[in-house]
Design an enzyme around this catalytic site. Structure first.
Site, PDB file in Angstrom:
ATOM      1  N   SER A 171      -3.962  52.181  20.106  1.00  0.00           N
ATOM      2  CA  SER A 171      -4.176  51.589  18.777  1.00  0.00           C
ATOM      3  C   SER A 171      -3.036  52.019  17.869  1.00  0.00           C
ATOM      4  CB  SER A 171      -5.496  52.101  18.206  1.00  0.00           C
ATOM      5  OG  SER A 171      -5.556  51.884  16.808  1.00  0.00           O
ATOM      6  N   TYR A 184     -12.036  58.377  16.194  1.00  0.00           N
ATOM      7  CA  TYR A 184     -11.284  57.279  16.800  1.00  0.00           C
ATOM      8  C   TYR A 184      -9.783  57.593  16.808  1.00  0.00           C
ATOM      9  CZ  TYR A 184      -9.792  52.439  17.672  1.00  0.00           C
ATOM     10  OH  TYR A 184      -9.218  51.304  18.193  1.00  0.00           O
TER      11      TYR A 184
END
Ligand code: BGC
Length: 286
Positions: A171, A184
């Site tokens: 990401s 995350y």
């Protein structure tokens, strides 16, 4: 779309670029392939010539639809396999099943990922562990199995000039800190160093490991940001290219990174983010 006319911007166009048949005779496992990015990666790999094991952990029905689409609309074969990537025994069973079915495995896409968002002070250990378990430990377990198999197989004639390819879906939050999402961001930062270290360790066996780091992509994980006008406005402030990304754009990149066309690329990160990592605040400031 309203946003583009309102801001006098060009409406996003669908690119005219076919997927080339650059993965002939290759066999792939894609984790978390029942929806979102994983689904499109699985379909694109099949369009490019690879048979695919469509992994899922919960959505059996959606995974079957992906496999069906591959079996009906491409020349390749797909089957579904239920496995929670954070569980070692389930990952081992999946790799066994794929090896039995396909005979060899050439591409492993570690894609399965989740968000469990909360401000730090409210984040439970369960929320932290679940995200780290699937996003980071899952990629460790899958890439370890991949390397075990690739090393044993070696380079297979008429398949690929490398012994195997790992693609990790990370990401932009492997470098952009993300308040309210510390679990995350930590998992994705971890994934980036996991994969780069693996790449360094196993390159000598002609095994490649690369990272794709998507920004905002139109998937169920961030549906609140692209289905709501105000949220979309806010999101666009973070994207110099002024549009959200589509899952198939990640799929196209995955095909190329898995193919011999990118054979000399190892341990690299490709950001697919419309420029989100370019410090958009500096467009007008600084
Ligand atoms: C997250 C999305 C988010 C994007 C950009 C991704 O990794 O899963 O929810 O929109 O990063 O912030």
């Amino acid at each position: 779309m309203e946003y583009y006319s309102k801001h006098n911007l060009p409406t996003p166009k669908e690119p005219h670029c076919p997927v080339y048949h650059c993965l002939p005779n290759q066999k792939a496992i894609v984790t978390g392939a029942s929806s979102g990015i994983g689904k499109e990666v699985a379909i694109m790999l099949a369009k490019a010539g690879a048979d695919v094991c469509v992994n899922y952990s919960k959505s059996e029905h959606k995974a079957s639809e992906v496999a069906e689409e591959i079996n009906l609309r491409t020349d390749c074969n797909a089957f579904t396999f239920k496995a929670d990537v954070s569980k070692e025994d389930e990952v081992l069973s999946m790799f066994n099943a794929a090896q039995k079915r396909f005979g060899h495995i050439d591409i492993v896409v570690c894609n399965a990922g989740i968000q469990r968002d909360a401000p730090l002070v409210d984040m439970s250990v369960a929320q932290f562990d679940e995200v780290i378990g699937i996003n980071l430990r899952g990629q460790f377990l899958c890439s370890r199995e991949a390397v075990r198999i690739f090393k044993k197989q070696g380079i297979i004639e008429n398949t690929s000039c490398s012994a195997g390819k790992i693609l990790s879906i990370a990401s932009v939050h492997d470098i952009i800190p993300w308040a309210g999402h510390v679990n995350y961001a930590a998992s994705k930062g971890g994934v980036a160093m996991l994969i780069k270290s693996i790449a360094q360790e196993v390159a000598q066996y002609r095994i490649r490991a690369n990272i794709i780091s998507p920004g905002a992509i139109r998937t169920p994980i961030n549906i609140q940001t692209w289905q709501n006008h105000e949220a979309y406005e806010e999101l666009m402030k973070l994207i110099p290219y002024k549009r959200i990304g589509e899952p198939r754009e990640v799929g196209r990149c995955a095909v190329w990174l898995a193919s011999d066309q990118s054979d000399y690329i190892n341990g690299a990160t490709v950001y697919i983010d419309g420029g989100m990592t370019l410090y958009p605040g500096f467009e007008t400031g600084g």
